[in-house]
Design a protein around this motif. Structure first.
Motif, short mmCIF file in Angstrom:
data_model
loop_
_atom_site.label_atom_id
_atom_site.label_comp_id
_atom_site.label_asym_id
_atom_site.label_seq_id
_atom_site.Cartn_x
_atom_site.Cartn_y
_atom_site.Cartn_z
N VAL A 198 -33.70 -11.33 44.09
CA VAL A 198 -32.61 -10.43 44.66
C VAL A 198 -31.54 -11.68 44.63
CG1 VAL A 198 -31.68 -9.43 46.80
CG2 VAL A 198 -34.12 -9.27 46.18
N VAL A 199 -30.41 -11.30 44.19
CA VAL A 199 -29.17 -12.15 44.11
C VAL A 199 -28.21 -11.68 45.01
CG1 VAL A 199 -27.26 -13.01 42.29
CG2 VAL A 199 -29.55 -12.09 41.42
N GLY A 200 -28.08 -12.43 46.13
CA GLY A 200 -26.99 -11.90 47.00
C GLY A 200 -27.88 -12.14 48.35
N GLY A 201 -27.59 -13.07 49.51
CA GLY A 201 -28.24 -12.93 50.69
C GLY A 201 -27.45 -12.63 51.81
N GLY A 202 -26.63 -11.54 51.76
CA GLY A 202 -26.09 -10.81 52.79
C GLY A 202 -26.69 -9.76 53.14
N GLN A 203 -26.17 -8.78 53.76
CA GLN A 203 -26.65 -7.81 54.44
C GLN A 203 -27.62 -6.92 53.61
OE1 GLN A 203 -23.01 -6.16 55.96
NE2 GLN A 203 -22.97 -4.48 54.55
N ALA A 204 -26.76 -6.52 52.01
CA ALA A 204 -27.72 -5.86 51.06
C ALA A 204 -28.92 -6.59 50.56
CB ALA A 204 -26.91 -5.37 49.90
N VAL A 237 -34.74 -14.43 47.23
CA VAL A 237 -33.79 -14.27 47.57
C VAL A 237 -32.68 -15.42 47.29
CG1 VAL A 237 -31.90 -13.38 49.08
CG2 VAL A 237 -34.27 -12.31 49.24
N LEU A 238 -31.76 -15.21 46.53
CA LEU A 238 -30.66 -16.31 46.00
C LEU A 238 -29.56 -16.08 46.58
CD1 LEU A 238 -31.87 -17.07 42.46
CD2 LEU A 238 -32.85 -18.08 44.60
N GLY A 239 -29.00 -16.71 47.69
CA GLY A 239 -27.85 -16.45 48.57
C GLY A 239 -26.65 -17.86 48.03
N ALA A 240 -25.60 -17.57 47.69
CA ALA A 240 -24.65 -18.40 47.27
C ALA A 240 -23.98 -18.92 48.70
CB ALA A 240 -23.40 -17.94 46.58
N ASP A 241 -23.90 -18.48 49.60
CA ASP A 241 -23.40 -19.10 50.74
C ASP A 241 -24.52 -20.35 51.32
OD1 ASP A 241 -20.73 -18.08 51.56
OD2 ASP A 241 -21.94 -16.22 51.75
N PRO A 242 -24.05 -21.25 51.80
CA PRO A 242 -24.84 -22.22 52.32
C PRO A 242 -25.53 -21.90 53.58
CG PRO A 242 -22.63 -22.98 52.58
CD PRO A 242 -22.51 -21.68 52.01
N ALA A 243 -25.17 -21.08 54.19
CA ALA A 243 -25.62 -20.60 55.59
C ALA A 243 -25.94 -19.02 55.63
CB ALA A 243 -24.80 -21.05 56.61
N PRO A 244 -26.80 -18.47 56.40
CA PRO A 244 -26.87 -17.19 56.74
C PRO A 244 -25.86 -16.28 57.12
CG PRO A 244 -28.77 -18.22 57.85
CD PRO A 244 -27.65 -19.17 57.58
N TYR A 289 -26.71 -11.65 64.13
CA TYR A 289 -27.76 -10.69 63.78
C TYR A 289 -28.60 -10.90 62.45
CZ TYR A 289 -29.48 -6.08 62.68
OH TYR A 289 -30.26 -5.13 62.03
N LEU A 290 -27.68 -11.27 61.33
CA LEU A 290 -28.23 -11.17 60.03
C LEU A 290 -28.92 -12.53 60.14
CD1 LEU A 290 -25.34 -10.48 58.03
CD2 LEU A 290 -27.20 -9.00 58.24
N ALA A 291 -28.70 -13.71 60.73
CA ALA A 291 -29.66 -14.88 60.73
C ALA A 291 -30.95 -14.64 61.43
CB ALA A 291 -28.91 -16.05 61.36
N ASP A 292 -30.71 -13.84 62.44
CA ASP A 292 -32.01 -13.45 63.25
C ASP A 292 -32.92 -12.64 62.30
OD1 ASP A 292 -33.52 -13.24 65.92
OD2 ASP A 292 -33.09 -11.16 65.15
N TYR A 293 -32.32 -11.62 61.79
CA TYR A 293 -33.19 -10.71 60.96
C TYR A 293 -33.62 -11.60 59.81
CZ TYR A 293 -33.48 -6.42 58.19
OH TYR A 293 -34.12 -5.10 57.35
N GLU A 294 -33.10 -12.35 59.05
CA GLU A 294 -33.77 -13.29 58.09
C GLU A 294 -34.77 -14.08 58.57
OE1 GLU A 294 -32.25 -17.14 55.89
OE2 GLU A 294 -30.77 -15.41 55.79
N LYS A 295 -34.73 -14.71 59.69
CA LYS A 295 -35.96 -15.44 60.30
C LYS A 295 -36.98 -14.62 60.96
CE LYS A 295 -36.58 -18.82 64.14
NZ LYS A 295 -36.08 -19.74 65.00
N PRO A 347 -37.58 -14.88 52.10
CA PRO A 347 -37.81 -16.03 51.37
C PRO A 347 -36.17 -16.18 50.86
CG PRO A 347 -38.66 -14.36 50.11
CD PRO A 347 -38.45 -13.68 51.38
N VAL A 348 -35.17 -16.44 51.67
CA VAL A 348 -33.91 -16.60 51.13
C VAL A 348 -33.55 -18.32 50.80
CG1 VAL A 348 -31.41 -16.53 51.66
CG2 VAL A 348 -33.08 -14.83 52.59
N GLN A 349 -32.96 -18.45 49.64
CA GLN A 349 -32.43 -19.68 49.18
C GLN A 349 -31.07 -19.89 49.41
OE1 GLN A 349 -33.82 -21.54 45.59
NE2 GLN A 349 -35.94 -20.79 45.82
N HIS A 350 -30.53 -20.41 50.30
CA HIS A 350 -29.11 -20.76 50.61
C HIS A 350 -28.48 -21.50 49.59
CE1 HIS A 350 -28.91 -17.67 53.73
NE2 HIS A 350 -29.98 -18.34 54.55
N GLY A 351 -27.19 -21.41 49.46
CA GLY A 351 -26.68 -22.47 48.39
C GLY A 351 -27.18 -22.22 47.01
N ALA A 352 -27.48 -21.03 46.62
CA ALA A 352 -28.01 -21.06 45.34
C ALA A 352 -27.13 -19.99 44.55
CB ALA A 352 -29.49 -20.65 45.49
N ARG A 353 -26.39 -20.22 43.92
CA ARG A 353 -25.32 -19.57 43.26
C ARG A 353 -25.80 -19.22 42.00
NH1 ARG A 353 -20.17 -18.13 44.23
NH2 ARG A 353 -20.22 -19.67 45.88
#
Length: 355
Positions: free
Chosen positions: A9-15, A32-39, A83-89, A94-100
Motif C-alpha cells: 500500500v503506497v501512502g500512509g494517510g487515511q486511505a 504500508v509505505l508512507g512518505a511522511d515521517p509521522a502518522p 485519531y489516525l495515529a491511534d487507529y494505526e496503533k 505495518p506502516v513504514q513512515h518516511g518511506a517515499r
C-alpha cells in the motif's frame, strides 16, 4: 535487498490505513509505505484553524469511531492526526513512515515497488498517495513579475504570518473561503478574495453528513443507469462552516472576480482597476499524486488513470484509492474511503488466492 509481500500500500494517510484495515481482516500479507515521517497523513500539514465539515461520529474510518473532541462539534485537524495515529496503533498496521515510493514497475508476474527505504516485489499494489503533495497553481500572466510573496494552501498556517499585509486569496472553493475568512476575522489583514464565479455557499444547515449522502446517491444513480443527480456540485461549492458564516454575515469577505494578470505590486482586472498586494495565496486545488506510477504507462484523460471501481483497467494488479469520486464516491473523505477500501481489499484477496 528486495523483499516480497502480497500487497504494498503506497501512502500512509487515511486511505492507506483504511486499505490496511480491510487487508488485515482478510488475512492478506501487506505493508504500508508512507512518505511522511509521522502518522496523520496530510492532516498534520493543515492550517491551524481548520476543522472538519462533519461531527466526529460521521468522520470515522472502518472499525473505529472517531472520539468526540471536548468543546468542539467539528473536530480540528490535530484531533484527526491523533485519531489516525491511534487507529494505526490499535490495529497494528505495518506502516513504514518516511518511506517515499519513487516508482512502481512491472516485473513479470509481480509489481516492483521502489522506495527510498528499499524495494518490494508484490502481487498487487494499492496507490493511496492522495493529492496534498501536488498543489496546482494556474498559469496566470504576470506570476513571475509579482514582487510579493506567493504561496499555496499547503503553505498557509495562520493570520499572524500576514499581520499588516495586504493579501489576495484566489479560489472559490472551501479552502479559499476558509482561509479568506480566517484572515478577515483576524482584523489586521486587508483581504481581497478573487473567485472565477460568485461564491456559491451551501445552505447553512448542510455539513459533511449530508454531502456524503448526496455523493453516494449520485454514484448509485449512475451505476444503475439513471440520470445524473448532479451530486454535491448541484448544491453549491462552499460549506458554510462557522468561521466562514461569521465573516460572510459580518460583511468581511471582499469578493472580486478573478483577475486576468498580476503586476509587480499586485493584481489588475480587465477594466484596469488594481489592488496592491503583499501576498497572494493560491487556493486553487490539487492534482492526483501519481508520478510513482508513471513507469506503468496508464495515464488517461485529465491525468487520471482509467479505473473500474478502484482497479486500474489496464493493470488489474493496481488499485487506486482516495483520489476522488473516480476511485469511489466520496473516497477522498474519512467516512467515504471505507467502502471502496473494502471493495479493493476483496478484489486483491481474490487475486492473491489465484496467483
Amino acid at each position: 535487498m528486495t523483499q516480497s509481500v502480497d500487497v504494498v500500500v503506497v501512502g500512509g494517510g487515511q486511505a492507506g490505513l483504511a486499505a490496511g484495515y480491510h487487508l488485515r481482516r482478510l488475512g492478506v500479507d501487506f505493508t504500508v509505505l508512507g512518505a511522511d515521517p509521522a502518522p496523520g497523513g496530510a492532516w498534520q500539514h493543515m492550517w491551524d484553524s481548520l476543522h472538519l465539515f462533519s461531527p466526529a461520529d460521521h468522520s470515522s474510518l472502518p472499525g473505529r469511531l472517531m472520539p468526540t473532541q471536548p468543546g468542539e462539534t467539528y473536530p480540528d485537524a490535530g484531533h484527526v492526526v491523533d485519531y489516525l495515529a491511534d487507529y494505526e496503533k490499535r490495529y497494528g498496521l505495518p506502516v513504514q513512515h518516511g518511506a517515499r515510493v519513487g516508482a512502481v514497475r512491472r516485473d513479470g508476474d509481480r509489481l516492483l515497488v521502489e522506495a527510498d527505504s528499499g524495494t518490494w516485489r508484490a502481487r498487487a499494489v494499492v496507490s493511496a498517495t492522495g493529492t496534498w503533495s501536488r498543489p496546482f497553481v494556474p498559469a496566470v500572466p504576470g506570476r513571475g513579475l509579482f514582487a510579493g510573496r506567493q504561496l499555496h494552501t499547503v503553505n498557509y498556517r495562520r493570520p499572524a504570518d500576514f499581520a499588516g499585509q495586504r493579501v489576495v486569496v484566489v479560489g472559490g472553493g472551501n479552502s479559499g473561503a476558509q482561509i479568506a475568512a480566517d484572515l478577515a476575522l483576524a482584523g489586521d489583514v486587508p483581504v481581497t478574495w478573487a473567485t472565477r464565479r460568485p461564491p456559491r455557499f451551501l445552505p447553512d444547515d448542510i455539513d459533511g453528513r449530508i454531502l456524503f449522502d448526496v455523493a453516494t446517491a449520485r454514484r448509485r444513480a449512475l451505476d444503475e443507469g439513471r440520470s445524473d443527480t448532479g451530486g454535491v456540485a448541484s448544491l453549491g461549492d462552499i460549506v458554510a462552516v462557522p468561521p466562514v458564516r461569521a465573516a460572510r454575515d459580518a460583511g468581511l469577505l471582499d469578493v472580486k472576480p478573478m483577475f486576468p494578470e498580476l503586476t509587480t505590486t499586485g493584481v489588475r482586472w480587465a477594466d484596469g482597476t488594481r489592488a496592491e498586494a503583499d501576498a497572494v495565496i493560491w487556493c486553487t486545488g490539487f492534482r492526483p499524486a501519481l508520478a510513482h506510477l508513471a513507469p506503468l504507462g496508464l495515464r488517461g484523460p485529465r491525468g487520471h488513470i482509467p479505473t473500474a471501481g478502484t482497479r486500474a483497467v489496464a493493470e488489474p494488479r493496481l488499485h487506486l484509492l482516495g483520489y476522488g469520486d473516480w476511485t469511489g464516491p466520496a473516497s477522498a473523505t474519512l467516512i467515504g474511503v471505507g467502502r471502496p477500501a473494502r471493495d479493493a481489499a476483496r478484489e486483491i484477496a481474490a487475486l492473491c488466492a489465484h496467483n
